[in-house]
Design an enzyme around this catalytic site. Structure first.
Site, short mmCIF file in Angstrom:
data_model
loop_
_atom_site.label_atom_id
_atom_site.label_comp_id
_atom_site.label_asym_id
_atom_site.label_seq_id
_atom_site.Cartn_x
_atom_site.Cartn_y
_atom_site.Cartn_z
N CYS A 117 0.94 -1.18 -0.01
CA CYS A 117 0.05 -0.23 0.01
C CYS A 117 1.03 1.28 -0.03
CB CYS A 117 -0.90 0.09 1.11
SG CYS A 117 -1.90 -1.54 1.43
N HIS A 253 -3.06 6.79 2.51
CA HIS A 253 -3.59 5.62 2.02
C HIS A 253 -4.74 5.53 2.35
CE1 HIS A 253 -4.36 1.48 1.04
NE2 HIS A 253 -3.88 1.19 2.34
N ASN A 284 -10.51 -0.23 0.11
CA ASN A 284 -9.04 -0.11 0.29
C ASN A 284 -8.35 -0.75 -1.04
OD1 ASN A 284 -6.26 -0.81 0.68
ND2 ASN A 284 -6.60 -1.00 2.86
N1 COA Z 1 -18.76 -7.70 10.95
C1 COA Z 1 -19.28 -7.87 12.35
N2 COA Z 1 -18.60 -8.06 13.34
C2 COA Z 1 -17.26 -8.33 13.11
C3 COA Z 1 -16.68 -8.26 11.92
C4 COA Z 1 -17.53 -8.01 10.77
N3 COA Z 1 -17.03 -7.90 9.62
N4 COA Z 1 -15.35 -8.63 12.12
C5 COA Z 1 -15.06 -8.57 13.40
N5 COA Z 1 -16.35 -8.62 14.22
C6 COA Z 1 -16.47 -8.40 15.54
C7 COA Z 1 -15.60 -9.41 16.26
O1 COA Z 1 -16.15 -10.85 16.21
C8 COA Z 1 -15.57 -8.88 17.81
O2 COA Z 1 -16.72 -9.33 18.46
P1 COA Z 1 -16.63 -9.72 19.74
O3 COA Z 1 -16.15 -8.02 20.53
O4 COA Z 1 -18.06 -10.02 20.47
O5 COA Z 1 -15.40 -10.44 20.16
C9 COA Z 1 -15.76 -7.38 17.49
O6 COA Z 1 -16.30 -7.24 15.85
C10 COA Z 1 -14.54 -6.64 17.45
O7 COA Z 1 -13.50 -7.46 16.58
P2 COA Z 1 -12.21 -6.80 16.04
O8 COA Z 1 -11.39 -7.68 14.97
O9 COA Z 1 -11.23 -6.56 17.41
O10 COA Z 1 -12.53 -5.72 15.45
P3 COA Z 1 -11.81 -4.17 15.15
O11 COA Z 1 -12.54 -3.15 16.11
O12 COA Z 1 -10.27 -4.18 15.45
O13 COA Z 1 -12.24 -3.76 13.80
C11 COA Z 1 -11.11 -3.77 11.71
C12 COA Z 1 -11.59 -4.70 12.76
C13 COA Z 1 -10.48 -4.65 10.51
C14 COA Z 1 -12.07 -2.73 11.28
C15 COA Z 1 -9.95 -2.86 12.31
O14 COA Z 1 -9.01 -3.52 13.08
C16 COA Z 1 -9.19 -2.14 11.46
O15 COA Z 1 -9.51 -1.35 10.81
N6 COA Z 1 -7.86 -2.53 11.31
C17 COA Z 1 -6.98 -1.78 10.15
C18 COA Z 1 -7.13 -2.68 9.03
C19 COA Z 1 -6.51 -2.05 7.57
O16 COA Z 1 -6.54 -0.77 7.61
N7 COA Z 1 -6.10 -2.65 6.84
C20 COA Z 1 -5.30 -2.20 5.74
C21 COA Z 1 -4.06 -2.11 5.82
S1 COA Z 1 -3.26 -1.46 4.34
#
Ligand code: COA
Length: 328
Positions: A117, A253, A284
């Site tokens: 990225c 990004h 993304n």
């Molecule tokens: N829909 C609904 N619920 C979801 C889910 C989805 N697609 N994915 C995860 N969950 C749930 C999990 O099961 C968890 O539930 P719980 O609290 O009951 O255990 C809860 O949501 C939190 O999960 P988590 O993985 O910790 O979520 P988060 O708040 O970290 O959000 C992302 C997930 C991916 C949105 C976040 O981590 C993020 O934005 N990370 C950066 C990713 C990124 O930018 N990547 C590109 C890099 S170039």
């Protein structure tokens, strides 16, 4: 080379290719247990573009390149180098940059870059130096991705994030410096937070492992980007001899709207700074996201010629790169 030629480099044109197919969150939720509201609030994404089978990387990259060349008023024959950033080329032995050069009807040097990225900002950094050194008069820089090819559409951690598209700049000689020095680096020790699983070698040995797809530890990626990238952005301003107060447009990004918001907060950017929000309808698109986002801001008149824009790319590797440019 004549000593009278200008030694600055500037962005002369911007192009974009967005696949026509719009995929909204409702469609994503047919494959994963999620909701439109969860996806919008956690990522800022309401819809994204997915390429059809015939919208290959070649089609998208050449489309964006053609747009940037037309915008710059530069003929492909005037290019001294074609740089294409991608991490999704399925045919690396015939590199995408060479295929794009051929599609444009030129036989100039052509180099594919994989800095995930951050790839577009890496390419822009190299282009600037090639132009300033007099190695090339004009350099085409493209970011192009078909991330849907390497996404597990049943994986609720990644299925809603990644998408397809391409964006491009033409960089050329200029009297006034229009591309600041790049500030870049890598952090391979933390690289395990984002990658293909299984990798292609493991899949070849044991196809029962399933096709390689992006595996991401979202929280760790978020923390790294939100904590480390503001420092890189600040360093890019310093390298360009400007302060954050001089920035008109911020184009990070388009990884996740919440990462963008965390950076805006950490940098204390005033409300007057235009912040790219292309992720809402583009998802993304890795190396394509920065030129796509700037293209939209220019088209909508939110970024104007002469504005100072701070660009920052970051992603798998981990890698990052940032620079300040003048909007053409
Ligand atoms: N829909 C609904 N619920 C979801 C889910 C989805 N697609 N994915 C995860 N969950 C749930 C999990 O099961 C968890 O539930 P719980 O609290 O009951 O255990 C809860 O949501 C939190 O999960 P988590 O993985 O910790 O979520 P988060 O708040 O970290 O959000 C992302 C997930 C991916 C949105 C976040 O981590 C993020 O934005 N990370 C950066 C990713 C990124 O930018 N990547 C590109 C890099 S170039």
């Amino acid at each position: 080379m004549s000593q009278n030629l200008p030694r600055g480099a500037a962005v002369l044109g911007v192009g974009a290719y967005r696949p026509p197919r719009v995929v909204d969150n409702e469609e994503i939720c047919r494959s994963i247990d999620s909701s439109d509201e969860w996806i919008r609030t956690r990522s800022g994404i309401t819809s994204r573009r997915w390429a059809e089978d015939d919208e290959t990387l070649d089609v998208m990259a050449t489309g964006a390149a053609t747009g940037a060349l037309a915008d710059a008023g530069v003929d492909p024959a005037a290019l001294g180098m074609v740089l294409v950033a991608t991490c999704t080329d399925p045919q690396p032995v015939r590199p995408l940059a060479v295929r794009v050069a051929a599609a444009l009807g030129t036989e100039v040097p052509a180099l594919t870059i994989n800095a995930t990225c951050a790839g577009f900002c890496y390419g822009l950094g190299v282009a600037r130096d090639l132009v300033r050194a007099g190695t090339a008069e004009h350099v085409l820089v493209v970011g192009a991705e078909r991330l849907t090819d390497i996404t597990d559409h049943q994986d609720r951690a990644t299925a809603f994030i990644f998408a397809d598209g391409s964006g491009a700049f033409v960089v050329g000689r200029a009297e006034e410096e229009g591309v600041g020095p790049v500030v870049w680096g890598s952090d391979g020790a933390r690289g395990e937070v984002l990658g293909l699983a299984p990798d292609w070698a493991a899949f070849r040995r044991d196809p029962a492992l399933g096709r390689p797809a992006i595996e991401m530890q979202g929280r760790r990626v978020f923390k790294w980007a939100a904590e480390q990238m503001p420092k890189v952005a600040e360093a890019a301003c310093k390298a360009a001899g400007v302060t954050l107060a001089d920035v008109d447009v911020f184009v990070p990004h388009q990884a996740n709207q919440r990462i963008t918001e965390a950076m805006v907060k950490a940098l204390q950017l005033p409300a007057s700074v235009v912040v790219a929000d292309d992720i809402a309808t583009a998802g993304n698109t890795s190396s394509a996201s920065i030129p796509l986002a700037l293209h939209r801001l220019r088209t909508e008149g939110r970024a104007r010629p002469g504005d100072r824009a701070l660009l920052i790319g970051f992603g798998g590797g981990l890698v990052y790169a940032a620079q300040v440019i003048t909007v053409p």
